[in-house]
Design a protein around this motif. Structure first.
Motif, PDB file in Angstrom:
ATOM      1  N   GLU A 285       0.868  -1.181   0.000  1.00 43.77           N
ATOM      2  CA  GLU A 285       0.000   0.000   0.000  1.00 43.77           C
ATOM      3  C   GLU A 285       0.898   1.221   0.000  1.00 43.77           C
ATOM      4  O   GLU A 285       1.740   1.379   0.872  1.00 43.77           O
ATOM      5  CB  GLU A 285      -0.899   0.019   1.251  1.00 43.77           C
ATOM      6  N   THR A 310      -5.140   2.508  -2.569  1.00 44.73           N
ATOM      7  CA  THR A 310      -6.534   2.094  -2.782  1.00 44.73           C
ATOM      8  C   THR A 310      -7.429   2.431  -1.595  1.00 44.73           C
ATOM      9  O   THR A 310      -8.645   2.312  -1.703  1.00 44.73           O
ATOM     10  CB  THR A 310      -6.616   0.571  -3.025  1.00 44.73           C
ATOM     11  N   GLN A 311      -6.839   2.831  -0.492  1.00 41.90           N
ATOM     12  CA  GLN A 311      -7.627   3.088   0.717  1.00 41.90           C
ATOM     13  C   GLN A 311      -7.559   4.562   1.093  1.00 41.90           C
ATOM     14  O   GLN A 311      -6.490   5.188   1.050  1.00 41.90           O
ATOM     15  CB  GLN A 311      -7.102   2.254   1.887  1.00 41.90           C
ATOM     16  N   ILE A 333      -3.065   8.281  -8.365  1.00 40.58           N
ATOM     17  CA  ILE A 333      -3.903   7.087  -8.206  1.00 40.58           C
ATOM     18  C   ILE A 333      -4.262   6.586  -9.605  1.00 40.58           C
ATOM     19  O   ILE A 333      -4.788   7.345 -10.420  1.00 40.58           O
ATOM     20  CB  ILE A 333      -5.164   7.402  -7.390  1.00 40.58           C
ATOM     21  N   ARG A 335      -4.928   2.504 -10.849  1.00 41.60           N
ATOM     22  CA  ARG A 335      -5.882   1.399 -11.013  1.00 41.60           C
ATOM     23  C   ARG A 335      -7.159   1.588 -10.201  1.00 41.60           C
ATOM     24  O   ARG A 335      -8.227   1.146 -10.619  1.00 41.60           O
ATOM     25  CB  ARG A 335      -5.202   0.075 -10.648  1.00 41.60           C
ATOM     26  N   ALA A 336      -7.054   2.261  -9.070  1.00 44.61           N
ATOM     27  CA  ALA A 336      -8.270   2.507  -8.285  1.00 44.61           C
ATOM     28  C   ALA A 336      -9.236   3.410  -9.040  1.00 44.61           C
ATOM     29  O   ALA A 336     -10.461   3.324  -8.852  1.00 44.61           O
ATOM     30  CB  ALA A 336      -7.915   3.126  -6.936  1.00 44.61           C
ATOM     31  N   ASP A 354     -12.322   1.859   0.613  1.00 46.27           N
ATOM     32  CA  ASP A 354     -11.385   0.764   0.356  1.00 46.27           C
ATOM     33  C   ASP A 354     -11.736   0.147  -0.991  1.00 46.27           C
ATOM     34  O   ASP A 354     -12.633  -0.686  -1.098  1.00 46.27           O
ATOM     35  CB  ASP A 354     -11.472  -0.278   1.473  1.00 46.27           C
ATOM     36  N   VAL A 355     -11.040   0.581  -2.034  1.00 43.77           N
ATOM     37  CA  VAL A 355     -11.344   0.129  -3.388  1.00 43.77           C
ATOM     38  C   VAL A 355     -10.786  -1.269  -3.607  1.00 43.77           C
ATOM     39  O   VAL A 355      -9.634  -1.551  -3.275  1.00 43.77           O
ATOM     40  CB  VAL A 355     -10.732   1.092  -4.431  1.00 43.77           C
ATOM     41  N   LYS A 356     -11.586  -2.145  -4.164  1.00 45.18           N
ATOM     42  CA  LYS A 356     -11.142  -3.507  -4.474  1.00 45.18           C
ATOM     43  C   LYS A 356     -10.683  -3.579  -5.922  1.00 45.18           C
ATOM     44  O   LYS A 356     -11.435  -3.250  -6.841  1.00 45.18           O
ATOM     45  CB  LYS A 356     -12.286  -4.507  -4.231  1.00 45.18           C
ATOM     46  N   LEU A 357      -9.447  -4.003  -6.110  1.00 48.88           N
ATOM     47  CA  LEU A 357      -8.877  -4.081  -7.449  1.00 48.88           C
ATOM     48  C   LEU A 357      -8.844  -5.521  -7.940  1.00 48.88           C
ATOM     49  O   LEU A 357      -8.582  -6.441  -7.165  1.00 48.88           O
ATOM     50  CB  LEU A 357      -7.448  -3.536  -7.452  1.00 48.88           C
TER      51      LEU A 357
END
Length: 420
Positions: A285, A310-311, A333, A335-336, A354-357
């Motif tokens: 992260e 991503t968070q 930022i 991919r998020a 909290d984005v999930k990739l």
């Protein structure tokens, strides 16, 4: 601390970003062919990011040389290019109130064989990707006059970008592309003024910076993307990056983005050959934040960090300054924002913290990196068609679809080059 993300940032050129979130560059490969121009797919994609609230939007690679693309659907901007589609691209990408910059690039040896061109690099050192090495073009060393011609091409592209109403350019000096190849002793084994000492190896980047600045106005943005390290034994190291940033001082640079890695060691995806000795890398992260904070101490321009954010909590913490007021001032930022193009607006309202990739959990690092990129490209393809991003689908299917699209685009590219 969320307010830190949404404070404006005044750049050294005097322009102001409305917040500290930058949509970092991602490889779209969505150019209109023939001509390798921005078109409706890129317009749709960037309209969504403009609406999403990012303070700065960086394009994917825009190539300075039509013979050297990072992918077959890459955009090319050179002398003689029709600026009308670039003006349209700029208008849409800036419609949300943020700035729009082009990331300008040359792949050097990281050139796919399917494009039908010969790759160039400082010393003709071939890529070592095991069985995947055969995917890349043969490589030869650049002649001295070719080096100066490429420097001029970077300046040409920057000048044209300003003429199209674009706010700035970022010179891509990371991820194993040509500028990064000059900086690394693994790929730069020259014995002339362009190789040897770090000062000589950095000469190419500094010459590009000076040439670009000489062609554009003071208010036009010029940034650099720089590896914090190559994450390969004997390569470009953190102390090298620190020194290069010091040499960039006083040259009119508006920010330096720190990332890391290359095709051989994809640290930008959290998969370096050699892990960085920091807890950030281990957690995958914001894995370049520790480096960025240290380099900020010697910089006279804002430092941007990109990689793995991503968070919301991690993003807030990344902007925290130390007791002496040093630290990261801009967050990249990538991919998020492929998973949630409206992420800045969502974070401002405390949503999607909290984005999930999508991830390919494969053991082979090179294949895993390709599949992970394909999943993100699948999301970008959906957005370019006006659809929600989705989750990228199955890794195998995404990779095969990406390879199929790339083969079609490569065929059209070769036909364009032959006609040119």
């Amino acid at each position: 601390m969320t307010h830190l993300l949404f404070e404006p940032l005044t750049l050294p050129n005097g322009t102001v970003l409305p917040n500290r979130i930058c949509k970092a560059a991602m490889e779209e490969n969505l150019a209109v062919q023939p001509g390798q121009l921005p078109g409706e797919k890129l317009f749709s994609l960037y309209q969504q990011w403009a609406d999403g609230g990012a303070g700065l939007i960086l394009s994917g690679n825009v190539m300075v040389d039509p013979s050297a693309l990072t992918g077959p659907g890459g955009v090319v901007l050179q002398k003689g290019t029709d600026l009308a589609p670039f003006k349209q691209w700029a208008k849409l990408a800036k419609s949300g109130g943020g700035q729009f910059w082009l990331q300008i690039s040359h792949p050097g040896r990281q050139l796919y064989k399917s494009l039908g061109e010969t790759a160039v690099s400082p010393s003709g050192v071939e890529l070592n990707l095991g069985k995947f090495s055969s995917l890349f073009a043969p490589v030869r060393a650049l002649e001295a006059d070719e080096i100066t011609a490429i420097i001029t091409r970077f300046a040409d592209t920057a000048e044209l970008a300003e003429a199209a109403g674009i706010d700035g350019v970022q010179i891509h000096g990371a991820h194993g592309y040509l500028v990064s190849q000059f900086l690394s002793p693994l790929t730069n084994q020259r014995s002339d003024e362009w190789g040897g000492s770090l000062e000589n190896r950095a000469r190419f980047l500094l010459a590009i910076v000076d040439a670009v600045r000489a062609r554009v106005s003071k208010g036009f943005g010029v940034g650099i993307k720089l590896n914090s390290a190559d994450f390969q034994r004997g390569g470009f190291e953190f102390e090298d990056a620190r020194q290069v940033v010091q040499w960039l001082k006083g040259r009119g640079i508006d920010f330096v983005e720190l990332s890391g890695g290359s095709y051989e060691s994809p640290a930008m995806q959290g998969n370096p050959q050699e892990e960085a000795p920091s807890s950030s890398s281990e957690k995958r992260e914001a894995y370049f934040v520790d480096f960025a904070r240290d380099i900020a101490k010697v910089a006279d321009m804002p430092i941007m960090v990109t990689g793995g954010i991503t968070q919301l909590g991690v993003a807030e913490a990344a902007l925290a300054l130390d007791e002496n007021g040093f630290g990261v001032e801009l967050l990249g930022i990538a991919r998020a924002l492929a998973a949630d193009p409206a992420l800045p607006s969502h974070w401002e309202s405390k949503q999607n913290a909290d984005v999930k990739l999508p991830e390919a959990n494969w053991s082979n690092d090179s294949l895993k990196a390709l599949a992970t990129m394909a999943l993100t490209k699948a999301q970008l393809e959906n957005m370019a068609k006006g659809k929600p991003p989705g989750d990228g689908g199955w890794p195998v299917k995404a990779l095969l679809a990406d390879q199929w699209r790339a083969a079609r685009r490569a065929k059209r590219y070769r036909a364009w080059r032959a006609a040119s």
